[in-house]
Design a protein around this motif. Structure first.
Motif, mmCIF file in Angstrom:
data_model
loop_
_atom_site.group_PDB
_atom_site.id
_atom_site.type_symbol
_atom_site.label_atom_id
_atom_site.label_comp_id
_atom_site.label_asym_id
_atom_site.label_seq_id
_atom_site.Cartn_x
_atom_site.Cartn_y
_atom_site.Cartn_z
ATOM 1 N N SER A 48 0.819 -1.216 0.000
ATOM 2 C CA SER A 48 0.000 0.000 0.000
ATOM 3 C C SER A 48 0.852 1.265 0.000
ATOM 4 C CB SER A 48 -0.925 0.003 1.218
ATOM 5 O OG SER A 48 -0.163 0.184 2.398
ATOM 6 N N LEU A 49 2.156 1.121 0.259
ATOM 7 C CA LEU A 49 3.043 2.290 0.325
ATOM 8 C C LEU A 49 3.733 2.590 -1.000
ATOM 9 C CD1 LEU A 49 4.614 1.470 3.809
ATOM 10 C CD2 LEU A 49 2.904 3.230 3.288
ATOM 11 N N GLY A 50 3.708 1.642 -1.942
ATOM 12 C CA GLY A 50 4.337 1.895 -3.237
ATOM 13 C C GLY A 50 4.972 0.647 -3.819
ATOM 14 N N SER A 117 2.790 3.739 -10.955
ATOM 15 C CA SER A 117 1.809 3.449 -9.907
ATOM 16 C C SER A 117 1.247 4.774 -9.414
ATOM 17 C CB SER A 117 2.474 2.722 -8.740
ATOM 18 O OG SER A 117 3.153 3.650 -7.923
ATOM 19 N N MET A 118 0.188 4.728 -8.628
ATOM 20 C CA MET A 118 -0.394 5.979 -8.149
ATOM 21 C C MET A 118 0.525 6.702 -7.171
ATOM 22 S SD MET A 118 -3.516 4.389 -6.036
ATOM 23 C CE MET A 118 -4.394 5.883 -6.398
ATOM 24 N N HIS A 119 1.552 6.019 -6.675
ATOM 25 C CA HIS A 119 2.550 6.694 -5.826
ATOM 26 C C HIS A 119 3.602 7.390 -6.692
ATOM 27 C CE1 HIS A 119 0.928 3.278 -3.482
ATOM 28 N NE2 HIS A 119 1.046 4.073 -2.453
ATOM 29 N N GLY A 120 3.525 7.201 -8.017
ATOM 30 C CA GLY A 120 4.506 7.821 -8.914
ATOM 31 C C GLY A 120 5.687 6.909 -9.222
ATOM 32 N N ASP A 121 5.643 5.666 -8.764
ATOM 33 C CA ASP A 121 6.751 4.749 -9.056
ATOM 34 C C ASP A 121 6.628 4.244 -10.495
ATOM 35 O OD1 ASP A 121 7.550 4.836 -6.299
ATOM 36 O OD2 ASP A 121 5.886 3.479 -5.861
ATOM 37 N N PRO A 122 7.708 4.349 -11.301
ATOM 38 C CA PRO A 122 7.617 3.948 -12.707
ATOM 39 C C PRO A 122 7.375 2.450 -12.891
ATOM 40 C CG PRO A 122 9.869 4.594 -12.133
ATOM 41 C CD PRO A 122 9.031 4.866 -10.928
ATOM 42 N N LEU A 123 6.489 2.109 -13.845
ATOM 43 C CA LEU A 123 6.205 0.709 -14.169
ATOM 44 C C LEU A 123 6.492 0.441 -15.639
ATOM 45 C CD1 LEU A 123 2.815 0.335 -12.223
ATOM 46 C CD2 LEU A 123 5.034 -0.586 -11.557
ATOM 47 N N LEU A 124 7.014 1.466 -16.330
ATOM 48 C CA LEU A 124 7.272 1.355 -17.769
ATOM 49 C C LEU A 124 8.581 2.084 -18.049
ATOM 50 C CD1 LEU A 124 5.703 0.597 -20.480
ATOM 51 C CD2 LEU A 124 5.163 3.037 -20.614
ATOM 52 N N VAL A 212 -12.850 9.386 -0.884
ATOM 53 C CA VAL A 212 -12.089 8.263 -0.313
ATOM 54 C C VAL A 212 -10.623 8.391 -0.715
ATOM 55 C CG1 VAL A 212 -13.991 6.591 -0.306
ATOM 56 C CG2 VAL A 212 -12.568 6.793 -2.324
ATOM 57 N N GLU A 213 -9.740 7.980 0.182
ATOM 58 C CA GLU A 213 -8.316 8.033 -0.176
ATOM 59 C C GLU A 213 -7.829 6.687 -0.721
ATOM 60 O OE1 GLU A 213 -5.780 8.311 3.440
ATOM 61 O OE2 GLU A 213 -7.713 8.386 4.505
ATOM 62 N N HIS A 214 -8.658 5.632 -0.574
ATOM 63 C CA HIS A 214 -8.218 4.293 -0.975
ATOM 64 C C HIS A 214 -8.705 3.982 -2.387
ATOM 65 C CE1 HIS A 214 -6.843 3.947 3.035
ATOM 66 N NE2 HIS A 214 -8.052 4.189 3.505
ATOM 67 N N THR A 215 -7.857 4.296 -3.366
ATOM 68 C CA THR A 215 -8.262 4.071 -4.763
ATOM 69 C C THR A 215 -7.226 3.234 -5.514
ATOM 70 O OG1 THR A 215 -7.272 6.177 -5.360
ATOM 71 C CG2 THR A 215 -9.646 6.183 -4.926
ATOM 72 N N HIS A 216 -6.410 2.485 -4.767
ATOM 73 C CA HIS A 216 -5.389 1.640 -5.404
ATOM 74 C C HIS A 216 -6.077 0.611 -6.315
ATOM 75 C CE1 HIS A 216 -1.585 -0.357 -5.920
ATOM 76 N NE2 HIS A 216 -2.012 -1.465 -5.371
ATOM 77 N N GLY A 217 -5.610 0.527 -7.547
ATOM 78 C CA GLY A 217 -6.175 -0.455 -8.480
ATOM 79 C C GLY A 217 -7.418 0.032 -9.213
ATOM 80 N N GLY A 218 -7.757 1.302 -9.060
ATOM 81 C CA GLY A 218 -8.989 1.820 -9.678
ATOM 82 C C GLY A 218 -8.965 1.734 -11.196
#
Ligand SMILES: Nc1ncnc2c1ncn2[C@@H]1O[C@H](COP(=O)(O)OP(=O)(O)OP(=O)(O)O)[C@@H](O)[C@H]1O
Ligand SMILES: Cc1ncc(CO)c(N)n1
Length: 274
Positions: A48-50, A117-124, A212-218
């Motif tokens: 949940s942190l990144g 990711s929504m934390h800004g961590d690159p996935l590409l 809501v702040e929990h939108t991981h995977g939206g």
């Protein structure tokens, strides 16, 4: 023996936290009543942190997964999520042609152009953006970028519903049949407005912005719900409307888990009574 459900294939990365990526796709497919199949492109170390890191799956293993399920079980609709590298994108594009998936074939294909990711961590990897533009978008029935991905792909900075339309037009230039410019990140709008277009129709899908702040995977959940509806033979506008209703409720029912951003929840669609 029960009737065989429709099938959907996700080509995406694994999220060890279970809220996004392959795991979000599979639980959404399940909640929507389609049989989910996977071609895993990368394994992320994530919670949940990144995203703490990731390792790509060898390209020939990615394409072999696609061929294995397409050749045997059949695919009614497919989607991509995290693809990690230009090399994987190139190989996936060629393999999709080979198994007749994409806008120029019978099987619909949704591209969720996941860049971070929504934390800004690159996935590409950075050089892979051009491969998304030139190799995936021309094959896409629908592409579903968020505002950051729109800016990376087109250079258009979306700030309101007017520039959202400009972005949709710019994206269509790359050859996808439909685009859905998601407006979840237009935070000063009290509604979440997603714009769907094929260059002729411009349809605004509006819903309340839940606090809501929990939108991981939206984003993954929305693209998977749309893919599930396409697998069930809905046309693109109906599939996107169904997906929007699905994600709205899943955001409303998101739950805290871990110390950071918790996942959206498709559980509401299931019967918990048993
Ligand atoms: N707070 C919210 N309330 C209701 N719907 C929302 C909210 N936030 C996002 N959505 C909807 O969720 C979907 C995903 O939108 P968003 O623009 O956030 O994509 P995303 O950045 O790819 O998602 P994520 O990074 O969360 O996986 C869209 O349909 C959007 O309208
Ligand atoms: C593996 C994976 N795919 C997609 C996203 C974007 O939500 C993520 N955080 N992780």
């Amino acid at each position: 023996m029960s009737a065989t459900p429709k099938t959907a294939l996700t080509i995406a990365g694994s999220d060890s936290g279970g809220g996004a990526g392959i795991q979000a796709d599979l639980r959404t497919f399940f909640a929507c009543g389609v049989h989910g199949m996977t071609a895993i492109t990368a394994v992320t170390v994530q919670n949940s942190l990144g995203v703490q890191g990731f390792s790509e799956v060898p390209v020939d293993v990615v394409t072999a997964q696609i061929r294995a399920v397409a050749g045997d079980m059949g695919v009614d609709a497919a989607k991509t999520g995290m693809l990690a590298t230009a090399e994987i994108i190139h190989a996936v594009a060629e393999t999709l042609d080979e198994v007749h998936i994409g806008r120029h074939h019978e099987t619909p294909f949704v591209v969720d152009p996941v860049a971070a990711s929504m934390h800004g961590d690159p996935l590409l990897r950075e050089e892979a953006l051009e491969a998304i533009r030139t190799e995936l978008l021309p094959r896409a029935t629908l592409v579903t970028p968020n505002l950051d991905e729109v800016r990376l792909l087109t250079g258009v900075a979306v700030t309101d519903t007017g520039s959202q339309r400009e972005a949709a037009d710019a994206l269509l230039e790359f050859g996808s049949q439909w685009v859905l410019v998601k407006g979840g990140h237009m935070y000063d709008n009290p509604e979440c407005v997603d714009l769907l277009s094929d260059g002729v129709q411009y349809v605004e899908l509006k819903g309340p912005r839940h606090d809501v702040e929990h939108t991981h995977g939206g984003g993954d959940t929305l693209a998977s719900a749309i893919t599930a509806s396409l697998a069930k033979d809905l046309g693109v506008p109906d599939a996107v409307s169904a997906g929007k209703r699905f994600i709205e409720r899943s955001v409303a029912e998101a739950y805290p888990l871990g110390q950071g951003i918790g996942p959206v929840s498709p559980f509401w669609r299931l019967d918990h009574g048993a």
